[in-house]
Design a protein around this motif. Structure first.
Motif, PDB file in Angstrom:
ATOM      1  N   ASN A 199       0.830  -1.208   0.000  1.00 31.51           N
ATOM      2  CA  ASN A 199       0.000   0.000   0.000  1.00 31.51           C
ATOM      3  C   ASN A 199       0.862   1.255   0.000  1.00 31.51           C
ATOM      4  O   ASN A 199       0.643   2.205   0.775  1.00 31.51           O
ATOM      5  N   ASP A 200       1.881   1.224  -0.888  1.00 30.19           N
ATOM      6  CA  ASP A 200       2.756   2.364  -1.166  1.00 30.19           C
ATOM      7  C   ASP A 200       3.685   2.728  -0.010  1.00 30.19           C
ATOM      8  O   ASP A 200       4.280   3.811   0.005  1.00 30.19           O
ATOM      9  N   GLU A 201       3.847   1.817   0.936  1.00 32.10           N
ATOM     10  CA  GLU A 201       4.766   2.028   2.049  1.00 32.10           C
ATOM     11  C   GLU A 201       5.773   0.879   2.074  1.00 32.10           C
ATOM     12  O   GLU A 201       5.395  -0.298   2.012  1.00 32.10           O
ATOM     13  N   ALA A 202       7.059   1.224   2.202  1.00 34.98           N
ATOM     14  CA  ALA A 202       8.095   0.196   2.298  1.00 34.98           C
ATOM     15  C   ALA A 202       8.013  -0.493   3.658  1.00 34.98           C
ATOM     16  O   ALA A 202       7.781   0.155   4.686  1.00 34.98           O
ATOM     17  N   VAL A 203       8.206  -1.812   3.662  1.00 36.80           N
ATOM     18  CA  VAL A 203       8.234  -2.533   4.932  1.00 36.80           C
ATOM     19  C   VAL A 203       9.518  -2.200   5.683  1.00 36.80           C
ATOM     20  O   VAL A 203      10.500  -1.724   5.108  1.00 36.80           O
ATOM     21  N   VAL A 204       9.515  -2.450   6.966  1.00 33.83           N
ATOM     22  CA  VAL A 204      10.692  -2.208   7.804  1.00 33.83           C
ATOM     23  C   VAL A 204      11.686  -3.344   7.591  1.00 33.83           C
ATOM     24  O   VAL A 204      11.334  -4.522   7.680  1.00 33.83           O
ATOM     25  N   LEU A 205      12.941  -2.989   7.304  1.00 33.44           N
ATOM     26  CA  LEU A 205      13.997  -3.979   7.081  1.00 33.44           C
ATOM     27  C   LEU A 205      15.147  -3.749   8.049  1.00 33.44           C
ATOM     28  O   LEU A 205      15.527  -2.606   8.326  1.00 33.44           O
ATOM     29  N   GLU A 206      15.694  -4.844   8.561  1.00 34.44           N
ATOM     30  CA  GLU A 206      16.900  -4.804   9.389  1.00 34.44           C
ATOM     31  C   GLU A 206      17.916  -5.764   8.780  1.00 34.44           C
ATOM     32  O   GLU A 206      17.567  -6.878   8.397  1.00 34.44           O
ATOM     33  N   ASP A 207      19.161  -5.333   8.695  1.00 34.80           N
ATOM     34  CA  ASP A 207      20.207  -6.213   8.195  1.00 34.80           C
ATOM     35  C   ASP A 207      20.509  -7.306   9.211  1.00 34.80           C
ATOM     36  O   ASP A 207      20.571  -7.050  10.423  1.00 34.80           O
ATOM     37  N   GLY A 208      20.702  -8.520   8.705  1.00 36.50           N
ATOM     38  CA  GLY A 208      21.064  -9.642   9.557  1.00 36.50           C
ATOM     39  C   GLY A 208      22.426 -10.190   9.187  1.00 36.50           C
ATOM     40  O   GLY A 208      23.184  -9.560   8.442  1.00 36.50           O
ATOM     41  N   ASP A 209      22.736 -11.359   9.689  1.00 37.84           N
ATOM     42  CA  ASP A 209      24.013 -11.981   9.369  1.00 37.84           C
ATOM     43  C   ASP A 209      23.909 -12.722   8.042  1.00 37.84           C
ATOM     44  O   ASP A 209      22.883 -12.683   7.356  1.00 37.84           O
ATOM     45  N   VAL A 210      24.953 -13.393   7.662  1.00 37.30           N
ATOM     46  CA  VAL A 210      24.986 -14.142   6.410  1.00 37.30           C
ATOM     47  C   VAL A 210      24.434 -15.549   6.645  1.00 37.30           C
ATOM     48  O   VAL A 210      24.808 -16.224   7.617  1.00 37.30           O
ATOM     49  N   PHE A 211      23.539 -15.986   5.779  1.00 30.95           N
ATOM     50  CA  PHE A 211      23.028 -17.361   5.825  1.00 30.95           C
ATOM     51  C   PHE A 211      23.986 -18.249   5.040  1.00 30.95           C
ATOM     52  O   PHE A 211      24.306 -17.965   3.886  1.00 30.95           O
ATOM     53  N   GLU A 212      24.458 -19.296   5.683  1.00 32.53           N
ATOM     54  CA  GLU A 212      25.420 -20.206   5.056  1.00 32.53           C
ATOM     55  C   GLU A 212      24.858 -21.618   4.977  1.00 32.53           C
ATOM     56  O   GLU A 212      24.167 -22.078   5.891  1.00 32.53           O
ATOM     57  N   GLU A 213      25.137 -22.292   3.873  1.00 30.52           N
ATOM     58  CA  GLU A 213      24.818 -23.702   3.721  1.00 30.52           C
ATOM     59  C   GLU A 213      25.875 -24.330   2.822  1.00 30.52           C
ATOM     60  O   GLU A 213      26.563 -23.640   2.072  1.00 30.52           O
TER      61      GLU A 213
END
Length: 278
Positions: A139-153
């Motif tokens: 609805n024309d609003e960006a969601v809140v984002l937080e940087d996390g760590d790296v996902f490894e596999e």
């Protein structure tokens, strides 16, 4: 009673027991819970290939999609919910129904192929959904984002299909570490979950999707490796999903195996047993 009569009586009782057991199992699966194996990496790292869960059908009530599907490709069995309950297909009325909530992890039937999919509910009827530079807009609003760590596999063949993961750190060899950057996304309503990034691609920038009445918009948490509502059905995507195609909510991982067979006990992920799905 003769020996022969006793034999046939025993066979009859065995058959009755098997029939009753199948009826009870079918009733349980139709009304309460449906087992589901995670076949692909589209919901990493919320769900991993080889996770096993039960889908809560009571969460949203019942439609034709609540009827069981039986697919065993190895022996050519392909019986869909529409084969059992096709007379009710197309109706958006649900018995004891309630709508899924934004952020729920939901199993639904693909509107065209009938295959079971599992994704996160992003858009409700009337919502405007768009991706801009990899950031979800609701609805024309960006969601809140937080940087996390790296996902490894580990780069290896995963699950019964032997799928290999895609990596943000390029084409790595077998046995090497495959990396994806991880962020935490908070949706309107408060659901917070992790999402993964692999690279810049067409699905990171889209037009505006306006969700129709009685339909929902779904996306995978592994955003660059998910066939979901961002791609129209005619382009072999999911598109908008009708309310009638909702099967149920995924609440908890019951069992998990990283190997190509659940019998390979050395590949079991005991840390994921009974893990809540967020």
């Amino acid at each position: 009673m003769s020996e022969e009569a006793g034999f046939f009586a025993s066979v009859k009782e065995t058959v009755k027991t098997v029939v009753y057991a199948l009826l009870i199992a079918g009733l349980f699966r139709t009304i309460f819970f449906q087992p589901f194996w995670i076949p692909s990496g589209s919901m990493k790292d919320t769900l991993l290939i080889g996770d096993f869960l039960f889908v809560n059908k009571m969460a949203y009530g019942y439609s034709y999609a609540s009827c069981p599907s039986i697919r065993i490709p190895a022996i050519g069995v392909d019986i869909g919910a529409d084969d059992f309950c096709g007379a009710f297909e197309g109706s958006n009325e649900r018995l004891f129904g309630s709508d899924p909530e934004r952020g729920d992890v939901v199993v639904f039937r693909h509107p065209v192929t009938g295959a079971d999919y599992i994704k996160r509910l992003i858009g409700e009827p009337g919502d405007r959904i768009q991706m801009i530079d990899g950031v979800l807009q609701i609805n024309d609003e960006a969601v809140v984002l937080e940087d996390g760590d790296v996902f490894e596999e580990v780069m290896e063949y995963q699950g019964p299909q032997g799928l290999r993961p895609r990596c943000e750190n390029g084409a790595v060899g077998q046995g090497a570490i495959c990396e994806k950057s991880r962020q935490y996304e908070t949706l309107p309503g408060g659901t917070r979950h992790s999402i993964l990034n692999i690279d810049d691609q067409f699905s990171d920038n889209t037009g505006v999707f306006t969700v129709p009445e009685d339909h929902f918009f779904f996306m995978g948490d592994n955003r660059d490796n998910s066939t979901d509502s961002r791609v129209a059905q005619e382009a072999r995507g999911v598109g908008f999903v009708p309310r009638s195609d909702i099967v149920g909510r995924a609440d908890r991982v019951m069992f998990s195996s990283a190997g190509r067979s659940m019998l390979a006990f050395w590949t079991w992920r005991s840390d994921r047993f009974f893990k809540a799905i967020e």
